[in-house]
Design an enzyme around this catalytic site. Structure first.
Site, PDB file in Angstrom:
ATOM      1  N   ARG A 225       0.795  -1.155  -0.186  1.00  0.00           N
ATOM      2  CA  ARG A 225      -0.089   0.106   0.007  1.00  0.00           C
ATOM      3  C   ARG A 225       1.040   1.166  -0.034  1.00  0.00           C
ATOM      4  NH1 ARG A 225      -3.382  -2.964  -1.470  1.00  0.00           N
ATOM      5  NH2 ARG A 225      -5.531  -3.630  -0.420  1.00  0.00           N
ATOM      6  N   GLU A 254      -3.455   7.310  -4.447  1.00  0.00           N
ATOM      7  CA  GLU A 254      -3.962   6.836  -5.779  1.00  0.00           C
ATOM      8  C   GLU A 254      -5.519   7.208  -6.197  1.00  0.00           C
ATOM      9  OE1 GLU A 254      -3.984   2.300  -5.608  1.00  0.00           O
ATOM     10  OE2 GLU A 254      -2.058   2.300  -4.866  1.00  0.00           O
ATOM     11  N   HIS A 272      -1.241   0.033  -9.826  1.00  0.00           N
ATOM     12  CA  HIS A 272      -1.696  -0.979  -8.927  1.00  0.00           C
ATOM     13  C   HIS A 272      -2.317  -2.326  -9.582  1.00  0.00           C
ATOM     14  CE1 HIS A 272      -3.746  -1.168  -4.416  1.00  0.00           C
ATOM     15  NE2 HIS A 272      -3.572  -2.622  -5.214  1.00  0.00           N
TER      16      HIS A 272
HETATM   17  C1  8YV Z   1      -6.596  -5.215  -5.623  1.00  0.00           C
HETATM   18  C2  8YV Z   1      -5.123  -5.657  -3.748  1.00  0.00           C
HETATM   19  O1  8YV Z   1      -6.100  -4.826  -7.062  1.00  0.00           O
HETATM   20  O2  8YV Z   1      -6.102  -7.405  -2.694  1.00  0.00           O
HETATM   21  C3  8YV Z   1      -5.561  -6.401  -2.358  1.00  0.00           C
HETATM   22  O3  8YV Z   1      -5.475  -5.957  -1.291  1.00  0.00           O
HETATM   23  O4  8YV Z   1      -4.450  -4.482  -3.186  1.00  0.00           O
HETATM   24  C4  8YV Z   1      -5.468  -5.669  -4.949  1.00  0.00           C
HETATM   25  O5  8YV Z   1      -5.619  -7.279  -5.099  1.00  0.00           O
HETATM   26  C5  8YV Z   1      -7.700  -4.387  -5.114  1.00  0.00           C
HETATM   27  O6  8YV Z   1      -7.381  -3.551  -3.736  1.00  0.00           O
HETATM   28  C6  8YV Z   1      -8.843  -5.042  -5.283  1.00  0.00           C
HETATM   29  O7  8YV Z   1      -9.913  -4.603  -4.321  1.00  0.00           O
END
Ligand code: 8YV
Length: 312
Positions: A225, A254, A272
């Site tokens: 993150r 983001e 991402h």
């Molecule tokens: C996704 C992610 O792109 O799973 C997670 O925590 O960061 C990613 O897989 C995204 O957040 C899906 O909601």
């Protein structure tokens, strides 16, 4: 496939816009909803949860849930589930792609060719970092950290790690990794890859102090993150050559990206994409459906996060 399965389980309403719902749209849409499937950019805070009187389950489409007010959900009797494990390989692949791209200066080389600036081969042209024999430092030894270890072993790298809870001697032996205190690990790594969840403790885990500790020849990779890294401090470190380069799939705000990062050649940026493969997103969707099905059948959730939520 996933949608078909969801539709066979319940009535499905999909955000009709090809963008994240605004706060107002979200609150309005949640008025009569029992199950919510949010993704990373949806900010499911206390106010949103409190304005969803019928909500019983948040089946998060993703493993990270820093965007969800877990304590409020628990207090309101709303279960939270996530999708652990199934995205470990895809996320480690992106981390690896960023690591290699930054180290071997692939983006820079491609930009040079496309700009018509490649005039001849040179013995010192775009020299980068070695993989074999170098040291990968991993912060956070969960599923994704372990998937990084497997990749690093294929590249004959030494792997050191830090984790809040140290693994058992047997696990360390099986994985072929050594535990280091965090600062020592940061000092020692040629590549430093972050795989901790975002919490109050991990916010700005890597800031100017840590960047000072890194080797000037080292690379920082972040696929977890954005706020785990102090982006402004990173821009300064990259600009001043305090580290050799970075690869980032996640950002503090983001989809905005710190202007300073955009101007730098020694950083590779992806939007991402960690879990963005067809197979992975399908598996994530199926896991969401498994949790919804468990809720509808009154069975235990396969992936319950707030295990202290009341069952009624
Ligand atoms: C996704 C992610 O792109 O799973 C997670 O925590 O960061 C990613 O897989 C995204 O957040 C899906 O909601």
């Amino acid at each position: 496939m996933v949608l078909e399965r969801l539709r066979s389980l319940c009535q499905v309403h999909i955000n009709p816009n090809d963008r994240t719902a605004t706060r107002e749209e979200l609150i309005e849409a949640l008025r009569d909803v029992v199950i919510l499937v949010p993704s990373g950019p949806d900010d499911i805070d206390a106010e949103v949860l409190e304005s969803a009187p019928k909500l019983k389950l948040i089946a998060n489409f993703g493993v990270g849930y820093n965007n969800i007010a877990v304590e409020t959900a628990t207090r309101l009797g709303i279960a939270l589930t996530n999708t652990p494990g199934v995205l470990a390989d895809a996320t480690a692949d992106i981390a690896w792609a960023l690591l290699m791209n930054a180290a071997r200066r692939i983006g820079e080389g491609e930009r040079m060719i496309r700009a018509g600036e490649w005039k001849c081969w040179g013995p010192l042209q775009l020299l980068g970092g070695d993989m074999a024999g170098s040291t990968l430092g991993i912060i956070g030894m969960g599923n994704i950290g372990k998937a990084m270890v497997r990749r690093a072993k294929g590249f004959t790298m030494r792997v050191i790690y830090w984790n809040r809870t140290r693994l058992s001697p047997e696990q360390e032996k099986d994985l072929g990794i050594e535990f280091f205190e965090r600062d020592d690990l940061i000092r020692e790594a040629d590549y430093l890859s972050l795989h901790v969840a975002l919490t109050a403790e991990t916010t700005h885990l890597i800031s100017s102090r840590e960047l000072e500790l890194m080797k000037p020849s080292a690379y920082l990779i972040n696929t977890t993150r954005g706020p785990v890294v102090d982006e402004k401090a990173l821009v300064d470190a990259l600009r001043e050559g305090k580290i050799a380069g970075a690869g980032l799939d996640v950002f503090e705000n983001e989809p905005e990206v710190e202007a300073g990062l955009m101007e730098l050649e020694n950083v590779v940026l992806t939007p991402h994409l960690g879990s963005a493969t067809i197979g992975t997103r399908t598996r994530m969707g199926m896991m969401v459906a498994d949790n919804i099905e468990a809720f509808l059948k009154g069975q235990p959730y396969p992936n319950l996060v707030n295990t202290d939520v009341s069952k009624d």
